[in-house]
Design an enzyme around this catalytic site. Structure first.
Site, PDB file in Angstrom:
ATOM      1  N   CYS A 237       0.833  -1.206   0.000  1.00  0.00           N
ATOM      2  CA  CYS A 237       0.000   0.000   0.000  1.00  0.00           C
ATOM      3  C   CYS A 237       0.870   1.259   0.000  1.00  0.00           C
ATOM      4  O   CYS A 237       1.516   1.563  -0.985  1.00  0.00           O
ATOM      5  CB  CYS A 237      -0.999  -0.029   1.140  1.00  0.00           C
ATOM      6  SG  CYS A 237      -2.332   1.189   0.947  1.00  0.00           S
TER       7      CYS A 237
ATOM      8  N   HIS B   2      -3.787  -4.754   0.886  1.00  0.00           N
ATOM      9  CA  HIS B   2      -3.309  -5.084   2.232  1.00  0.00           C
ATOM     10  C   HIS B   2      -3.502  -6.573   2.506  1.00  0.00           C
ATOM     11  O   HIS B   2      -4.482  -6.980   3.136  1.00  0.00           O
ATOM     12  CB  HIS B   2      -4.092  -4.289   3.274  1.00  0.00           C
ATOM     13  CG  HIS B   2      -3.654  -2.874   3.430  1.00  0.00           C
ATOM     14  ND1 HIS B   2      -2.546  -2.503   4.171  1.00  0.00           N
ATOM     15  CD2 HIS B   2      -4.191  -1.724   2.950  1.00  0.00           C
ATOM     16  CE1 HIS B   2      -2.420  -1.187   4.143  1.00  0.00           C
ATOM     17  NE2 HIS B   2      -3.400  -0.688   3.409  1.00  0.00           N
TER      18      HIS B   2
ATOM     19  N   GLU C 217      -2.081  -8.279   4.669  1.00  0.00           N
ATOM     20  CA  GLU C 217      -1.938  -8.513   6.110  1.00  0.00           C
ATOM     21  C   GLU C 217      -3.211  -8.228   6.899  1.00  0.00           C
ATOM     22  O   GLU C 217      -3.331  -8.628   8.055  1.00  0.00           O
ATOM     23  CB  GLU C 217      -0.779  -7.648   6.656  1.00  0.00           C
ATOM     24  CG  GLU C 217      -1.094  -6.183   6.898  1.00  0.00           C
ATOM     25  CD  GLU C 217      -1.106  -5.290   5.662  1.00  0.00           C
ATOM     26  OE1 GLU C 217      -1.084  -4.062   5.835  1.00  0.00           O
ATOM     27  OE2 GLU C 217      -1.145  -5.828   4.541  1.00  0.00           O
TER      28      GLU C 217
END
Length: 249
Positions: free
Chosen positions: A111, A197, A199
């Site tokens: 990002c 993202h 994660e």
């Protein structure tokens, strides 16, 4: 036995309270992703192959590891603008450029980190005229993206309204979406980035979406649109596994 890769995670922000309580900093969020990716690749954990250090560089300009002491960097996301010229962001761009120029250190950008890598490589980054991408969205992968992530199309959490406007010369596209044409870039044994993202989990995204609604960043309509997508299935672990493979190329 092959030496473990020395990976430095550069924390470019601090999580919201609920996420911080569970993971600590964003380094903890990424350690969870890398552990899941490593297990998907047949390892017990990421510690089988990585020596991971975390460095909070948003609030400490002197907290960078020596480039000579790392084999790879991972630049996290951030609520800040990658195109801004705050001292800590300018320092991050300079440091990332030095790492990239070394040709030895591998760089992962996520990002904001993806945009910083693009900027360090001379690409324009800035506000997306098409607005926000948030929560789970579909990315149409390129052939190289399908090869790296081992899925036909990528479902991934997003939280951005800034973008990289082009690809650096010699870098391969990993995919695009209707809102963002540069969703990731790749150079073998050198760079891999994603605009999304991998994660993030549903609870992490829910906290962000709700906070941005409460603070007026998302109006009621945007909130309803994004909130219904926070718990959709996503391919974060597939991206984490691709990061593991990239670090072992």
């Amino acid at each position: 036995m092959k030496a473990r890769t020395r990976l430095a995670i550069l924390e470019c922000d601090t999580p919201l309270p609920g996420t911080a309580a569970q993971y600590g900093g964003y380094g903890g969020v990424f350690k969870a992703l890398l552990n899941a990716g490593a297990k998907a690749e047949g390892h017990t954990s990421a510690e089988d192959i990585l020596d991971i250090s975390t460095h909070q560089i948003e609030s400490d300009l002197d907290n960078y590891p020596s480039i000579a002491d790392v084999d790879a960097l991972l630049l996290t996301g951030s609520r800040h603008d990658a195109h801004a010229n705050a001292p800590w962001i300018s320092r991050l761009v300079e440091y990332t450029a030095s790492a990239l120029q070394s040709k030895r250190v591998r760089v992962i950008g996520v990002c904001f980190g993806h945009q910083i890598v693009a900027r360090a490589l001379g690409v324009e980054v800035g506000r997306n005229p098409d607005g926000w991408e948030a929560a789970v969205n579909n990315v149409q992968l390129s052939k190289k993206g399908q090869e790296l992530f081992r899925v036909d199309n990528l479902r991934i959490h997003q939280m951005h309204r800034d973008i990289a406007f082009a690809y650096p010369e010699g870098f391969e596209s990993l995919g695009s979406s209707p809102v963002c044409s540069v969703q990731g870039m790749y150079s073998p044994r050198h760079v891999v980035t994603v605009q999304g993202h991998p994660e993030f989990t549903g609870p992490i995204m829910k906290e962000i979406v709700e906070t941005r609604h409460k603070t007026g960043i998302f109006d009621d309509e945007a909130y309803k649109t994004h909130a219904k997508n926070v718990d959709l299935p996503h391919d974060g672990v597939a991206v984490g596994a691709a990061f593991i493979r990239f670090l072992q190329e």
